[in-house]
Write a protein that holds these residues in place. Structure first.
Motif, mmCIF file in Angstrom:
data_model
loop_
_atom_site.group_PDB
_atom_site.id
_atom_site.type_symbol
_atom_site.label_atom_id
_atom_site.label_comp_id
_atom_site.label_asym_id
_atom_site.label_seq_id
_atom_site.Cartn_x
_atom_site.Cartn_y
_atom_site.Cartn_z
ATOM 1 N N ALA A 1 -3.700 -14.725 -12.636
ATOM 2 C CA ALA A 1 -3.725 -15.939 -13.457
ATOM 3 C C ALA A 1 -4.458 -15.695 -14.769
ATOM 4 O O ALA A 1 -4.012 -16.140 -15.834
ATOM 5 N N PHE A 2 -5.587 -14.996 -14.705
ATOM 6 C CA PHE A 2 -6.354 -14.689 -15.907
ATOM 7 C C PHE A 2 -5.512 -13.852 -16.866
ATOM 8 O O PHE A 2 -5.433 -14.158 -18.066
ATOM 9 N N LEU A 3 -4.878 -12.804 -16.356
ATOM 10 C CA LEU A 3 -4.063 -11.934 -17.208
ATOM 11 C C LEU A 3 -2.892 -12.697 -17.805
ATOM 12 O O LEU A 3 -2.600 -12.574 -19.000
ATOM 13 N N GLY A 4 -2.226 -13.491 -16.985
ATOM 14 C CA GLY A 4 -1.086 -14.264 -17.476
ATOM 15 C C GLY A 4 -1.469 -15.201 -18.604
ATOM 16 O O GLY A 4 -0.751 -15.313 -19.607
ATOM 17 N N GLU A 5 -2.611 -15.853 -18.451
ATOM 18 C CA GLU A 5 -3.068 -16.797 -19.477
ATOM 19 C C GLU A 5 -3.545 -16.080 -20.737
ATOM 20 O O GLU A 5 -3.119 -16.379 -21.841
ATOM 21 N N ARG A 6 -4.430 -15.119 -20.569
ATOM 22 C CA ARG A 6 -5.042 -14.462 -21.730
ATOM 23 C C ARG A 6 -4.088 -13.560 -22.491
ATOM 24 O O ARG A 6 -4.247 -13.337 -23.680
ATOM 25 N N LEU A 7 -3.077 -13.014 -21.790
ATOM 26 C CA LEU A 7 -2.113 -12.144 -22.452
ATOM 27 C C LEU A 7 -0.854 -12.910 -22.859
ATOM 28 O O LEU A 7 0.107 -12.317 -23.319
ATOM 29 N N SER A 8 -0.878 -14.226 -22.666
ATOM 30 C CA SER A 8 0.225 -15.119 -23.058
ATOM 31 C C SER A 8 1.563 -14.693 -22.452
ATOM 32 O O SER A 8 2.588 -14.675 -23.131
ATOM 33 N N PHE A 9 1.533 -14.356 -21.164
ATOM 34 C CA PHE A 9 2.772 -14.023 -20.478
ATOM 35 C C PHE A 9 3.604 -15.297 -20.334
ATOM 36 O O PHE A 9 3.063 -16.397 -20.298
ATOM 37 N N PRO A 10 4.918 -15.162 -20.214
ATOM 38 C CA PRO A 10 5.783 -16.342 -20.107
ATOM 39 C C PRO A 10 5.517 -17.125 -18.817
ATOM 40 O O PRO A 10 4.974 -16.581 -17.845
ATOM 41 N N GLY A 11 5.927 -18.379 -18.809
ATOM 42 C CA GLY A 11 5.690 -19.254 -17.667
ATOM 43 C C GLY A 11 6.296 -18.765 -16.373
ATOM 44 O O GLY A 11 5.822 -19.105 -15.293
ATOM 45 N N ALA B 1 6.316 -7.752 -11.887
ATOM 46 C CA ALA B 1 6.271 -8.708 -12.987
ATOM 47 C C ALA B 1 5.179 -8.347 -13.981
ATOM 48 O O ALA B 1 5.355 -8.483 -15.193
ATOM 49 N N LEU B 2 4.048 -7.876 -13.478
ATOM 50 C CA LEU B 2 2.955 -7.455 -14.358
ATOM 51 C C LEU B 2 3.416 -6.330 -15.267
ATOM 52 O O LEU B 2 3.202 -6.368 -16.483
ATOM 53 N N TYR B 3 4.074 -5.330 -14.700
ATOM 54 C CA TYR B 3 4.568 -4.215 -15.502
ATOM 55 C C TYR B 3 5.602 -4.691 -16.527
ATOM 56 O O TYR B 3 5.528 -4.324 -17.703
ATOM 57 N N ASP B 4 6.545 -5.497 -16.076
ATOM 58 C CA ASP B 4 7.588 -5.989 -16.982
ATOM 59 C C ASP B 4 6.997 -6.748 -18.162
ATOM 60 O O ASP B 4 7.358 -6.514 -19.316
ATOM 61 N N CYS B 5 6.072 -7.659 -17.884
ATOM 62 C CA CYS B 5 5.472 -8.454 -18.962
ATOM 63 C C CYS B 5 4.567 -7.602 -19.852
ATOM 64 O O CYS B 5 4.547 -7.781 -21.071
ATOM 65 N N ALA B 6 3.826 -6.688 -19.250
ATOM 66 C CA ALA B 6 2.913 -5.851 -20.043
ATOM 67 C C ALA B 6 3.662 -4.892 -20.959
ATOM 68 O O ALA B 6 3.165 -4.512 -22.013
ATOM 69 N N ILE C 1 3.859 -8.030 -24.644
ATOM 70 C CA ILE C 1 2.672 -7.804 -25.478
ATOM 71 C C ILE C 1 3.170 -7.176 -26.769
ATOM 72 O O ILE C 1 3.498 -5.994 -26.810
ATOM 73 N N CYS C 2 3.250 -8.011 -27.801
ATOM 74 C CA CYS C 2 3.867 -7.586 -29.064
ATOM 75 C C CYS C 2 2.852 -7.372 -30.183
ATOM 76 O O CYS C 2 3.237 -7.009 -31.297
ATOM 77 N N HIS C 3 1.583 -7.628 -29.911
ATOM 78 C CA HIS C 3 0.503 -7.419 -30.882
ATOM 79 C C HIS C 3 -0.570 -6.581 -30.195
ATOM 80 O O HIS C 3 -0.705 -6.622 -28.973
ATOM 81 N N PRO C 4 -1.351 -5.830 -30.953
ATOM 82 C CA PRO C 4 -2.363 -4.962 -30.334
ATOM 83 C C PRO C 4 -3.357 -5.722 -29.454
ATOM 84 O O PRO C 4 -3.922 -6.735 -29.869
ATOM 85 N N VAL C 5 -3.510 -5.229 -28.238
ATOM 86 C CA VAL C 5 -4.430 -5.816 -27.258
ATOM 87 C C VAL C 5 -5.229 -4.684 -26.620
ATOM 88 O O VAL C 5 -4.657 -3.676 -26.219
ATOM 89 N N CYS C 6 -6.529 -4.874 -26.538
ATOM 90 C CA CYS C 6 -7.390 -3.964 -25.784
ATOM 91 C C CYS C 6 -7.882 -4.739 -24.567
ATOM 92 O O CYS C 6 -8.626 -5.716 -24.697
ATOM 93 N N LEU C 7 -7.437 -4.323 -23.394
ATOM 94 C CA LEU C 7 -7.813 -4.974 -22.151
ATOM 95 C C LEU C 7 -8.995 -4.208 -21.558
ATOM 96 O O LEU C 7 -8.890 -3.015 -21.268
ATOM 97 N N VAL C 8 -10.120 -4.888 -21.424
ATOM 98 C CA VAL C 8 -11.340 -4.267 -20.902
ATOM 99 C C VAL C 8 -11.449 -4.616 -19.422
ATOM 100 O O VAL C 8 -11.608 -5.782 -19.060
#
Length: 96
Positions: free
Chosen positions: A23-33, A41-46, A50-57
């Motif tokens: 849920a956190f990843l979906g919200e913060r990375l703006s994955f589709p509904g 699904a995580l791999y597909d969306c990631a 993700i169309c802009h630079p993101v650094c996931l810590v």
């Protein structure tokens, strides 16, 4: 943040379930509904959403101390690292 700086998303080590992490990843990375809480699904969306630079810590440990959560979180991390190899906009960093 300027255009050249990646968005830093720090995954809190206080999340207590794998569903909370999804849920956190979906919200913060703006994955589709329609993002499903599973590794495919995580791999597909990631790799595609993700169309802009993101650094996931990613945290080194989880404060809840649940070994089941730790093992599943490592699976998520592996999928995210695979996705980062495919998507130049995604960078994974392990928290110190």
């Amino acid at each position: 943040m300027n255009e050249s700086e990646p968005l830093r998303v720090v995954v809190p080590d206080s999340l207590e379930s794998i569903e909370d992490i999804y849920a956190f990843l979906g919200e913060r990375l703006s994955f589709p509904g329609y993002f499903g809480f599973n590794l495919d699904a995580l791999y597909d969306c990631a790799t595609s959403d993700i169309c802009h630079p993101v650094c996931l810590v990613w945290p080194r440990t989880w404060t809840c101390g649940n070994p089941y959560l730790y093992l599943n979180a490592m699976k998520l991390l592996g999928v995210l690292m695979d996705a980062a190899a495919e998507n130049p906009n995604l960078k994974i960093e392990i928290a110190e």
